[in-house]
Design an enzyme around this catalytic site. Sequence first.
Site, PDB file in Angstrom:
ATOM      1  CB  CYS A 128      29.087  70.444   4.184  1.00  0.00           C
ATOM      2  SG  CYS A 128      29.796  71.779   5.188  1.00  0.00           S
ATOM      3  CB  CYS A 130      31.708  74.931   2.989  1.00  0.00           C
ATOM      4  SG  CYS A 130      32.362  73.288   2.659  1.00  0.00           S
ATOM      5  CB  CYS A 138      30.233  74.664   7.162  1.00  0.00           C
ATOM      6  SG  CYS A 138      31.910  74.273   6.585  1.00  0.00           S
ATOM      7  CE  LYS A 203      35.353  69.156   8.186  1.00  0.00           C
ATOM      8  NZ  LYS A 203      34.419  69.340   7.083  1.00  0.00           N
ATOM      9  NE  ARG A 213      38.918  74.309   4.021  1.00  0.00           N
ATOM     10  CZ  ARG A 213      39.265  74.785   5.211  1.00  0.00           C
ATOM     11  NH1 ARG A 213      39.987  75.890   5.282  1.00  0.00           N
ATOM     12  NH2 ARG A 213      38.876  74.179   6.308  1.00  0.00           N
ATOM     13  NE  ARG A 225      35.658  74.969   6.124  1.00  0.00           N
ATOM     14  CZ  ARG A 225      35.154  75.737   5.184  1.00  0.00           C
ATOM     15  NH1 ARG A 225      34.416  76.783   5.507  1.00  0.00           N
ATOM     16  NH2 ARG A 225      35.378  75.483   3.903  1.00  0.00           N
ATOM     17  CD  GLU A 241      31.395  67.974  18.588  1.00  0.00           C
ATOM     18  OE1 GLU A 241      30.318  67.470  18.201  1.00  0.00           O
ATOM     19  OE2 GLU A 241      31.597  69.204  18.555  1.00  0.00           O
ATOM     20  CE  LYS A 256      37.519  66.291   6.518  1.00  0.00           C
ATOM     21  NZ  LYS A 256      36.459  67.032   5.934  1.00  0.00           N
ATOM     22  CB  SER A 282      42.736  66.996   0.182  1.00  0.00           C
ATOM     23  OG  SER A 282      42.594  68.071   1.094  1.00  0.00           O
ATOM     24  CE1 TYR A 321      39.750  63.306  -2.087  1.00  0.00           C
ATOM     25  CE2 TYR A 321      41.069  63.313  -0.077  1.00  0.00           C
ATOM     26  CZ  TYR A 321      39.984  63.770  -0.811  1.00  0.00           C
ATOM     27  OH  TYR A 321      39.119  64.676  -0.246  1.00  0.00           O
TER      28      TYR A 321
HETATM   29  C1  PBG Z   1      33.178  70.140   3.798  1.00  0.00           C
HETATM   30  C2  PBG Z   1      34.338  69.237   3.808  1.00  0.00           C
HETATM   31  C3  PBG Z   1      35.711  69.522   3.820  1.00  0.00           C
HETATM   32  C4  PBG Z   1      36.369  68.301   3.701  1.00  0.00           C
HETATM   33  C5  PBG Z   1      35.396  67.312   3.658  1.00  0.00           C
HETATM   34  N1  PBG Z   1      34.154  67.909   3.758  1.00  0.00           N
HETATM   35  C6  PBG Z   1      36.424  70.810   3.848  1.00  0.00           C
HETATM   36  C7  PBG Z   1      36.403  71.677   5.028  1.00  0.00           C
HETATM   37  O1  PBG Z   1      35.818  71.357   6.074  1.00  0.00           O
HETATM   38  O2  PBG Z   1      36.970  72.759   4.916  1.00  0.00           O
HETATM   39  C8  PBG Z   1      37.861  68.116   3.617  1.00  0.00           C
HETATM   40  C9  PBG Z   1      38.298  66.858   2.921  1.00  0.00           C
HETATM   41  C10 PBG Z   1      39.723  66.815   2.516  1.00  0.00           C
HETATM   42  O3  PBG Z   1      40.543  67.716   2.807  1.00  0.00           O
HETATM   43  O4  PBG Z   1      40.074  65.839   1.847  1.00  0.00           O
HETATM   44  N2  PBG Z   1      32.935  70.855   4.954  1.00  0.00           N
END
Ligand code: PBG
Length: 330
Positions: A128, A130, A138, A203, A213, A225, A241, A256, A282, A321
């Site tokens: 990615c 970002c 992104c 996603k 982030r 986003r 998708e 996700k 996260s 995690y």
């Molecule tokens: C990158 C990405 C993100 C996450 C994984 N890859 C952040 C986003 O899309 O803003 C989030 C992972 C997490 O919150 O643990 N695009």
Amino acid sequence: MGTVPGYAVPVSTFPVTRLRRLRRTDALRGLVRETRLSLDDFVMPLFVGREPLANHDLPGLARHSVDTAATEGQELASLGVGAVLLFGIPEEKDAQGSGAWDDDGIVQRALRAIRTSAPGLVLLTDVCLCEYTSHGHCGVLAGEEVDNDETLELLARTAVSHAEAGADAVAPSDMMDGRVAAIRTALDEADLGATPILAYSAKYASAFYGPFRDAAESTPAFGDRRGYQMDPANVREALRECELDVAEGADMLMVKPALPCLDVIRAVRERFDLPLAAYNVSGEYAMLKTAGAKGLLDERQAALESLTAIKRAGADVVISYWTKDLARWL
Ligand code: PBG
């Protein structure tokens, strides 16, 4: 006790049938357990970037240098963890996110270092822009919007660079249309036809990415986003998708976030036969970590229950995690 009309066999209900019988002891419960957690199915995310930043509240989101990532990889492997997912935070960011495909970039260097320190570990990379763009979106911008088609070439370059540096599989998380096809073509042209693509197919634009982030310094400088990530209200769209990603050559699919999307995981599982990953993100981790630290609940029990629910919903692979903790818990 009732009977089925026309049959002599009694249909048992209470008090003949008592489901509590099989719940009486740990051993009985173990015997009839339908879903089990195995470390083999888990992937630990690893952040590599400048100025190693230990996040004490959220140890799973700690930021490593290339050197400490190599040591961490070795430790994870020795604990029995089989796979990591790498994220990079570059020294410098620009409008294009050029650090992402720099052959000497942070993820590329980490890949080489971990490959040496932990040769057997499966190395996945998040593809990615970002974390690499100055604006935190992104892809590249055209005015205030992310330009889909201009971004594809940059993502493809990034994936090739990761694979050349030793990634075992690449995982595009940008949500541009056509990225899987663009990456597949570029990998094949670069003689990297053996590198699989784990597509972050469904996603969602989720509030649960907040702690990530902060750790990855990838909060968008303006806007959000929602112009490229999915609306959390939709499930049929998630299946579309996935369908497109399969057609474009994805080897594995991903949903996700995980806990707010258990129904999506189930729907994808029922429709597709590809290996399915779910990302326990996260925010899901931070919620339980924080509640556990406050004594509101037992973090370990709550984490195990959550991870079991993600597997029960139909995920084959879980990115979490808690993977390092899980190595000790199981
Ligand atoms: C990158 C990405 C993100 C996450 C994984 N890859 C952040 C986003 O899309 O803003 C989030 C992972 C997490 O919150 O643990 N695009």
